[in-house]
Write a protein that holds these residues in place. Structure first.
Motif, PDB file in Angstrom:
ATOM      1  N   LEU A 140       0.828  -1.196   0.000  1.00 21.60           N
ATOM      2  CA  LEU A 140       0.000   0.000   0.000  1.00 21.60           C
ATOM      3  C   LEU A 140       0.866   1.251   0.000  1.00 21.60           C
TER       4      LEU A 140
ATOM      5  N   ARG B   7       0.810   6.838   2.331  1.00 20.19           N
ATOM      6  CA  ARG B   7      -0.327   7.510   2.956  1.00 20.19           C
ATOM      7  C   ARG B   7      -1.181   6.517   3.742  1.00 20.19           C
ATOM      8  N   ARG B   8      -1.525   5.402   3.087  1.00 19.94           N
ATOM      9  CA  ARG B   8      -2.380   4.420   3.762  1.00 19.94           C
ATOM     10  C   ARG B   8      -1.654   3.780   4.937  1.00 19.94           C
TER      11      ARG B   8
ATOM     12  N   TYR C 206      -1.909   5.718   8.084  1.00 16.87           N
ATOM     13  CA  TYR C 206      -3.176   5.450   8.765  1.00 16.87           C
ATOM     14  C   TYR C 206      -3.175   4.088   9.435  1.00 16.87           C
ATOM     15  N   LEU C 207      -2.683   3.082   8.705  1.00 19.89           N
ATOM     16  CA  LEU C 207      -2.651   1.730   9.274  1.00 19.89           C
ATOM     17  C   LEU C 207      -1.828   1.697  10.548  1.00 19.89           C
TER      18      LEU C 207
END
Lengths: 277, 314
Positions: free
Chosen positions: B154, B157-158, B161-162
């Motif tokens: 991913l 950015r993702r 968040y993760l």
């Protein structure tokens, strides 16, 4: 800051655990979506695969069982029968298979962060549920065109069917993900067991028709299969087959029962996990 | 488990545990106000002196044993007799008791397999001790590890968040900090590229920035001195100093003894799960080096060389 120390407690109460689980819902959701996105990130067709995979799977089963082995037996809506059973079964299969490795794949996370570990199997279930909802698109396209009379007046049965199946999946997946840590052998066994389960469930052929000649005891044993009731509900919802009380009761009892067993066994034992990682 | 039993016994906790609400606690708050100075360099431990007398972590009589998988010569008989011939348990922690103060940089040294990482896991609350208890004063500690919960397929950015959600932040909280994290990691537009396209330096910079998103009172750090290039390393050291200045507590494990003696106020030396010595950093590290059979003067020079090398080898 209070003057009392926070002693690290690994045995939360049920309500604390549920509250903690609920406060982490965004994490489960994000992890599931991330896995979905990551799976097809390097393919040309990308998200199209989420519709294409079940479509191709359905075509293979139709070819083998519908055409070559001719399991239709005069059922005019065999395509709808097979696809609804297959896709619904794959929801449970997907949950269990992804769940079996969900903790193993996150060993670093589990050994460094404190959070209710049940987030991990739940993320696998969310992933499988999304994949199942996608598979309904090819189902409606194929079965809708071929079978015709959709939506049926019994479509509301889809709600209890989904709820009970999801509860059942939560229980099963939690148990397997937990047990697969001390007993890694389970990771090798689950694909095989789900395959046996697929063939003994009424996915490819209806039980009552195929088991006409067996003893009543054996028939009852086969009907005890939780998937028999769950698939029965889905066929009522999607194909308008008559609603059987046996299916509704069976799915409810299995769903709620396994969910409770899975939840409590998991919650009471998850603190042991890190030692085995 | 006796950890639970100990917890329920208030008398046990009361002895020898200074009350955090006592005057010392107020002093700490006073210091917090003038803590907004930013240390641009690695200050030496003597100059910092942020440690207070208040306890942050009190570990009592921790014991942890593992039963390892032992690979034997596979025999037909062995397949069925495995249970009877149980492997000897490995003692990872043997009656470890430690008291770590607020605002202190506490180091743990020891050879490989001495039980350092096990200790951090027990303090973080992910690994329950077989016996003994851990009392935490403040919010629950967080074990800082790089790239935890990341999905390499991913985008950066993702993964921000993760990683943030994984350490217990809410999505809205990550939204607020997002720009800061990207700026701190110095990733730029690469934030929207999949993480598996990052260089290892970029990856660890992002991972460090993500890990630092949530700032618990007590930070547990396992071998983290070699993140990124020299510039980033100075920045991460500065962040650690900042945490100490905000009266946070850091417990760290590292093999980089030179850096440990510079950064830590106190150090514990663990060998085979037992605490050998706890005390002033330089003193304990010296004792550890003598024990390891390395001439300490020689070892220090060697260690400094390594530290120097690490600074320039990226």
């Amino acid at each position: 800051m209070s003057s009392a120390p926070l002693t690290i407690s690994l045995r939360p109460s049920t309500s604390e655990y549920l509250k903690d689980l609920w406060s982490r819902r965004e994490f489960a959701w994000y992890m599931a979506l991330g896995n979905i996105r990551a799976q097809n990130s390097n393919t040309y067709l990308g998200l199209v695969w989420w519709v294409l995979s079940p479509l191709l799977l359905g075509m293979v089963f139709l070819l083998v069982f519908g055409v070559i082995l001719d399991s239709r037996r005069g059922d005019p809506d065999y395509i709808g029968f097979l696809l609804s059973g297959l896709f619904a079964f794959y929801y449970t299969r997907g949950s269990v298979l992804a769940g079996a490795v969900s903790i193993q794949q996150n060993t670093k996370l589990v050994s460094t962060k404190r959070f209710p570990r049940m987030i991990l199997p739940i993320a696998s279930i969310i992933e499988a549920a999304i994949s199942f909802l996608f598979s309904l698109i090819p189902f409606f396209v194929i079965a809708g065109f071929v079978g015709g009379d959709w939506p049926t007046p019994l479509i509301w049965v889809a709600i209890p069917a989904f709820v009970f199946q999801t509860l059942f999946n939560i229980g099963m997946t939690s148990l397997i993900s937990l047990l697969a840590i001390p007993f890694r052998d389970l990771t090798n066994l689950t694909p095989l067991l789900t395959r046996v389960w697929l063939y003994t469930s009424p996915v490819i052929f209806p039980l009552d028709e195929r088991l006409k000649n067996v003893s009543e005891t054996l028939f009852n044993i086969f009907s005890l299969n939780p998937m028999a009731s769950i698939l029965g509900l889905w066929r009522t919802a999607l194909l308008g087959r008559p609603l059987q009380t046996r299916d509704m009761v069976g799915a409810a009892v299995w769903g709620i029962g396994i969910a409770l067993v899975g939840f409590f066994v998991f919650m009471r034992n998850e603190h042991r996990l890190v030692k085995y990682l | 488990m006796s950890a639970a039993a100990d917890r329920d016994d208030p008398t046990k906790r009361a002895e020898g545990t200074p009350d955090p609400a006592a005057p010392g606690g107020k002093k700490r708050k006073g210091r917090k106000k003038d803590a907004d100075r930013v240390g641009g360099v690695f200050t030496s431990s003597t100059a910092r002196n942020t440690a207070t007398g208040d306890p942050a972590v009190i570990a009592k009589n921790l014991c942890v044993e593992f039963i390892p998988y032992v690979e034997r010569k596979p025999t037909f008989r062995g397949m069925f007799t495995r249970r009877k011939r149980r492997a000897n348990p490995v003692v990872a922690l043997d009656d470890v008791s430690l008291s770590i103060n607020k605002g202190e940089a506490f180091g743990v040294v020891g050879a490989n397999g001495a039980g350092k990482s096990t200790l951090l896991k027990v303090l973080a609350g992910t690994l329950p001790p077989d016996s003994g208890s851990v009392d935490i004063y403040g919010t629950s500690p967080s074990l800082l590890a790089l790239g935890v919960g990341f999905n390499r397929n991913l985008s950066g950015r993702r993964n921000v968040y993760l990683g943030g959600l994984g350490s217990g932040l809410r999505r809205s909280e990550i939204d607020e900090r997002f720009e800061q994290v990207v700026e701190y990691a110095d990733i730029g537009v690469a934030i929207d590229r999949p993480v598996n396209t990052y260089s290892s330096g970029m990856y660890s910079r992002l991972a460090f920035a993500v890990a630092m998103q949530s700032r618990p009172d007590i930070l547990l750090v396992d071998e983290l001195f070699s993140v990124g290039d020299q510039r980033f390393r100075a920045k991460s050291a500065e962040t650690m100093e900042q945490i100490l200045h905000d009266a946070g507590t850091i417990v760290m494990v590292s093999h980089s003894l030179g850096r440990m003696s510079k950064f830590c106020d106190r150090v514990a030396w663990i060998d085979k799960g037992k605490v050998q010595k706890v005390g002033e950093a330089a003193e304990v590290i010296e004792a550890y080096q003598v024990f390891s059979g390395v001439d300490s003067e020689e070892a220090r020079r060697f260690q400094e060389d390594i530290d120097e090398d690490q600074d320039f080898d990226d």
